[in-house]
Write an enzyme that holds these catalytic residues in place. Structure first.
Site, PDB file in Angstrom:
ATOM      1  N   THR A   1      -7.002  11.043   1.883  1.00  0.00           N
ATOM      2  CA  THR A   1      -5.971  11.454   2.850  1.00  0.00           C
ATOM      3  C   THR A   1      -4.545  12.312   3.137  1.00  0.00           C
ATOM      4  O   THR A   1      -5.142  13.160   1.893  1.00  0.00           O
ATOM      5  CB  THR A   1      -5.225  10.222   2.012  1.00  0.00           C
ATOM      6  OG1 THR A   1      -4.988  10.324   1.093  1.00  0.00           O
ATOM      7  CG2 THR A   1      -6.113   8.908   2.476  1.00  0.00           C
TER       8      THR A   1
ATOM      9  N   ASN B   1       0.527  -1.236  -0.140  1.00  0.00           N
ATOM     10  CA  ASN B   1      -0.312   0.183   0.043  1.00  0.00           C
ATOM     11  C   ASN B   1       0.655   1.381   0.607  1.00  0.00           C
ATOM     12  O   ASN B   1       0.520   2.315  -0.197  1.00  0.00           O
ATOM     13  CB  ASN B   1      -0.871  -0.362   1.482  1.00  0.00           C
ATOM     14  CG  ASN B   1      -1.147   0.986   1.297  1.00  0.00           C
ATOM     15  OD1 ASN B   1      -2.822   1.841   0.886  1.00  0.00           O
ATOM     16  ND2 ASN B   1      -1.324   2.162   2.351  1.00  0.00           N
TER      17      ASN B   1
ATOM     18  N   TYR C   1       3.977   9.194 -11.641  1.00  0.00           N
ATOM     19  CA  TYR C   1       2.747   8.958 -10.365  1.00  0.00           C
ATOM     20  C   TYR C   1       2.610   7.952 -11.609  1.00  0.00           C
ATOM     21  O   TYR C   1       1.952   6.778 -11.584  1.00  0.00           O
ATOM     22  CB  TYR C   1       2.531   9.583  -9.900  1.00  0.00           C
ATOM     23  CG  TYR C   1       1.241   8.447  -9.466  1.00  0.00           C
ATOM     24  CD1 TYR C   1       1.723   8.154  -7.817  1.00  0.00           C
ATOM     25  CD2 TYR C   1       0.122   8.790  -9.160  1.00  0.00           C
ATOM     26  CE1 TYR C   1       0.420   7.468  -6.819  1.00  0.00           C
ATOM     27  CE2 TYR C   1      -1.112   8.443  -8.227  1.00  0.00           C
ATOM     28  CZ  TYR C   1      -0.923   7.570  -7.319  1.00  0.00           C
ATOM     29  OH  TYR C   1      -1.877   7.069  -6.255  1.00  0.00           O
TER      30      TYR C   1
ATOM     31  N   VAL D   1      -9.570   8.696  -1.788  1.00  0.00           N
ATOM     32  CA  VAL D   1      -9.608   8.883  -0.741  1.00  0.00           C
ATOM     33  C   VAL D   1      -9.323  10.023  -0.312  1.00  0.00           C
ATOM     34  O   VAL D   1      -8.262  10.438  -0.167  1.00  0.00           O
ATOM     35  CB  VAL D   1      -8.854   6.861  -0.579  1.00  0.00           C
ATOM     36  CG1 VAL D   1      -8.996   6.768   1.274  1.00  0.00           C
ATOM     37  CG2 VAL D   1      -9.252   6.046  -1.724  1.00  0.00           C
TER      38      VAL D   1
HETATM   39  P1  NDP Z   1      -0.575   8.577   2.516  1.00  0.00           P
HETATM   40  O1  NDP Z   1       0.245   9.927   1.313  1.00  0.00           O
HETATM   41  O2  NDP Z   1      -2.071   9.369   3.528  1.00  0.00           O
HETATM   42  O3  NDP Z   1       0.358   7.491   2.459  1.00  0.00           O
HETATM   43  C1  NDP Z   1       1.238   7.110   2.604  1.00  0.00           C
HETATM   44  C2  NDP Z   1       1.557   5.697   3.554  1.00  0.00           C
HETATM   45  O4  NDP Z   1       2.601   5.273   2.848  1.00  0.00           O
HETATM   46  C3  NDP Z   1       2.005   5.603   5.179  1.00  0.00           C
HETATM   47  O5  NDP Z   1       1.753   5.434   5.674  1.00  0.00           O
HETATM   48  C4  NDP Z   1       3.266   7.082   4.777  1.00  0.00           C
HETATM   49  O6  NDP Z   1       4.285   5.815   5.470  1.00  0.00           O
HETATM   50  C5  NDP Z   1       4.168   5.356   3.062  1.00  0.00           C
HETATM   51  N1  NDP Z   1       5.228   5.839   3.126  1.00  0.00           N
HETATM   52  C6  NDP Z   1       5.352   6.635   2.484  1.00  0.00           C
HETATM   53  N2  NDP Z   1       6.598   7.033   2.418  1.00  0.00           N
HETATM   54  C7  NDP Z   1       6.508   5.680   2.420  1.00  0.00           C
HETATM   55  C8  NDP Z   1       8.920   5.576   2.257  1.00  0.00           C
HETATM   56  N3  NDP Z   1       9.221   6.029   1.605  1.00  0.00           N
HETATM   57  N4  NDP Z   1       9.361   4.264   3.220  1.00  0.00           N
HETATM   58  C9  NDP Z   1       8.184   3.342   3.818  1.00  0.00           C
HETATM   59  N5  NDP Z   1       6.371   3.379   3.701  1.00  0.00           N
HETATM   60  C10 NDP Z   1       6.374   5.254   3.379  1.00  0.00           C
HETATM   61  O7  NDP Z   1      -1.256   7.825   0.856  1.00  0.00           O
HETATM   62  P2  NDP Z   1      -2.409   7.593   0.860  1.00  0.00           P
HETATM   63  O8  NDP Z   1      -3.660   6.795   2.254  1.00  0.00           O
HETATM   64  O9  NDP Z   1      -3.770   8.065  -0.013  1.00  0.00           O
HETATM   65  O10 NDP Z   1      -2.364   5.722  -0.194  1.00  0.00           O
HETATM   66  C11 NDP Z   1      -2.189   4.791  -0.217  1.00  0.00           C
HETATM   67  C12 NDP Z   1      -1.972   3.986  -1.821  1.00  0.00           C
HETATM   68  O11 NDP Z   1      -2.952   4.151  -1.915  1.00  0.00           O
HETATM   69  C13 NDP Z   1      -0.796   4.609  -2.581  1.00  0.00           C
HETATM   70  O12 NDP Z   1       0.239   3.577  -2.688  1.00  0.00           O
HETATM   71  C14 NDP Z   1      -1.804   5.459  -3.161  1.00  0.00           C
HETATM   72  O13 NDP Z   1      -0.877   5.412  -4.026  1.00  0.00           O
HETATM   73  C15 NDP Z   1      -3.119   4.857  -3.333  1.00  0.00           C
HETATM   74  N6  NDP Z   1      -4.013   5.746  -3.690  1.00  0.00           N
HETATM   75  C16 NDP Z   1      -4.457   6.574  -2.866  1.00  0.00           C
HETATM   76  C17 NDP Z   1      -5.379   7.462  -3.869  1.00  0.00           C
HETATM   77  C18 NDP Z   1      -5.969   8.558  -3.274  1.00  0.00           C
HETATM   78  O14 NDP Z   1      -6.917   9.429  -3.115  1.00  0.00           O
HETATM   79  N7  NDP Z   1      -5.453   8.321  -1.668  1.00  0.00           N
HETATM   80  C19 NDP Z   1      -6.076   6.919  -5.181  1.00  0.00           C
HETATM   81  C20 NDP Z   1      -5.466   6.581  -5.825  1.00  0.00           C
HETATM   82  C21 NDP Z   1      -4.413   5.819  -5.316  1.00  0.00           C
HETATM   83  P3  NDP Z   1       5.031   6.949   6.876  1.00  0.00           P
HETATM   84  O15 NDP Z   1       5.104   8.770   6.148  1.00  0.00           O
HETATM   85  O16 NDP Z   1       5.074   7.236   7.944  1.00  0.00           O
HETATM   86  O17 NDP Z   1       6.728   6.495   5.486  1.00  0.00           O
END
Ligand code: NDP
Length: 249
Positions: A190, A88, A155, A188
């Site tokens: 977020t 994710n 992306y 979503v």
């Molecule tokens: P957020 O930016 O809210 O959360 C991203 C998550 O990824 C966090 O838990 C963050 O944790 C982790 N993350 C980011 N960078 C790193 C890193 N370098 N190493 C380890 N962990 C990392 O994103 P969303 O919850 O919105 O997105 C979740 C997934 O859903 C993603 O793959 C996104 O592409 C996909 N998505 C989201 C959409 C949306 O509308 N929100 C639409 C379509 C797809 P931390 O910062 O603690 O490392």
């Protein structure tokens, strides 16, 4: 007795945090990875009978991702009936017209969105090979991997790579192997959406579309999407459609 082992990246916030809270049930051993810990997940897991193993790691560094995968799968319980891997963690990466992005920023986004997911998938398949358990892998993809968006070339390309990776893994695994799906979650509510709405208009022609979706309350709540994804993961026909979208259900 561990019924399910679930490995989830990006569990500290957003959709991943909602998935973590949904997965944290009696009989589940949950393994999470992100750079930060969610402040309430450990307490929640304890009170719901879930054993939790949280790892802080920067998955944008391939060597760190590889080391974390080695650690996680070496310590994983091997007597479960079901093994889940949810890739994710993701980032929008550098946004803007092609030609202005720095190589480091492009590489970091691809390392997180693609390389880490591939590394974890490989380790998952290796660690669970030969087990009679049910094995399922879910890549969290995006509609942007299927329809081009100006300003999001990095992306879009990263999510298209995840989709094709799932298809290639499915071809390799065949009928008897692990099942895999690359799933778009919809729009979503977020931090990623906040970041999208904060993009300078000159870098991102679709800015007003995302601002309007937010203003009209059309972003899905992470908990609702997570709950639908967890139901989807239980489906008997999981894996039949290797590139899928939760909005179809
Ligand atoms: P957020 O930016 O809210 O959360 C991203 C998550 O990824 C966090 O838990 C963050 O944790 C982790 N993350 C980011 N960078 C790193 C890193 N370098 N190493 C380890 N962990 C990392 O994103 P969303 O919850 O919105 O997105 C979740 C997934 O859903 C993603 O793959 C996104 O592409 C996909 N998505 C989201 C959409 C949306 O509308 N929100 C639409 C379509 C797809 P931390 O910062 O603690 O490392």
């Amino acid at each position: 007795m561990t019924h399910t082992v679930a490995i989830l990246t990006g569990a500290s916030r957003g959709l991943g945090a909602a998935l973590a809270f949904g997965l944290a049930r009696e009989g589940t051993h949950l393994i999470t990875l992100a750079r930060n810990l969610h402040p309430d997940l450990a307490r929640h897991a304890l009170s719901h009978g879930c054993t939790l193993d949280e790892h802080t790691v920067d998955l944008a560094h391939p060597a760190s991702a590889q080391a974390a995968a080695t650690r996680v799968f070496a310590g994983m319980p091997r007597n479960a009936q079901r093994y889940l891997l949810i890739n994710n963690a993701g980032t929008l990466g550098p946004v803007g017209p092609v030609g202005l992005q720095q190589a480091d920023a492009i590489a970091a986004a691809l390392n997180l969105n693609v390389t880490a997911a591939m590394v974890f998938t490989g380790h998952f398949l290796h660690a669970t090979r030969g087990l009679t358990a049910n094995r399922r892998i879910l890549h969290i993809s995006s509609g942007a991997g299927r329809n081009p968006v100006s300003g999001w070339s990095v992306y879009c390309a990263s999510k298209a790579a995840l989709d094709m990776h799932a298809r290639a893994v499915k071809a390799e695994q065949g009928q008897q192997g692990a099942r895999i799906v690359s799933l778009a979650p919809g729009v979503v509510d977020t931090a990623m959406q906040e970041q999208i709405r904060a993009t300078p208009a000159e870098d991102f022609p679709s800015l007003t579309r995302f601002q309007t979706l937010h203003a009209e309350g059309q972003l899905a709540a992470p908990a609702d999407v997570a709950s639908r994804i967890l139901t989807y993961l239980e489906r008997d026909d999981f894996g039949a459609t290797d590139v899928d979208d939760i909005r179809h259900y």
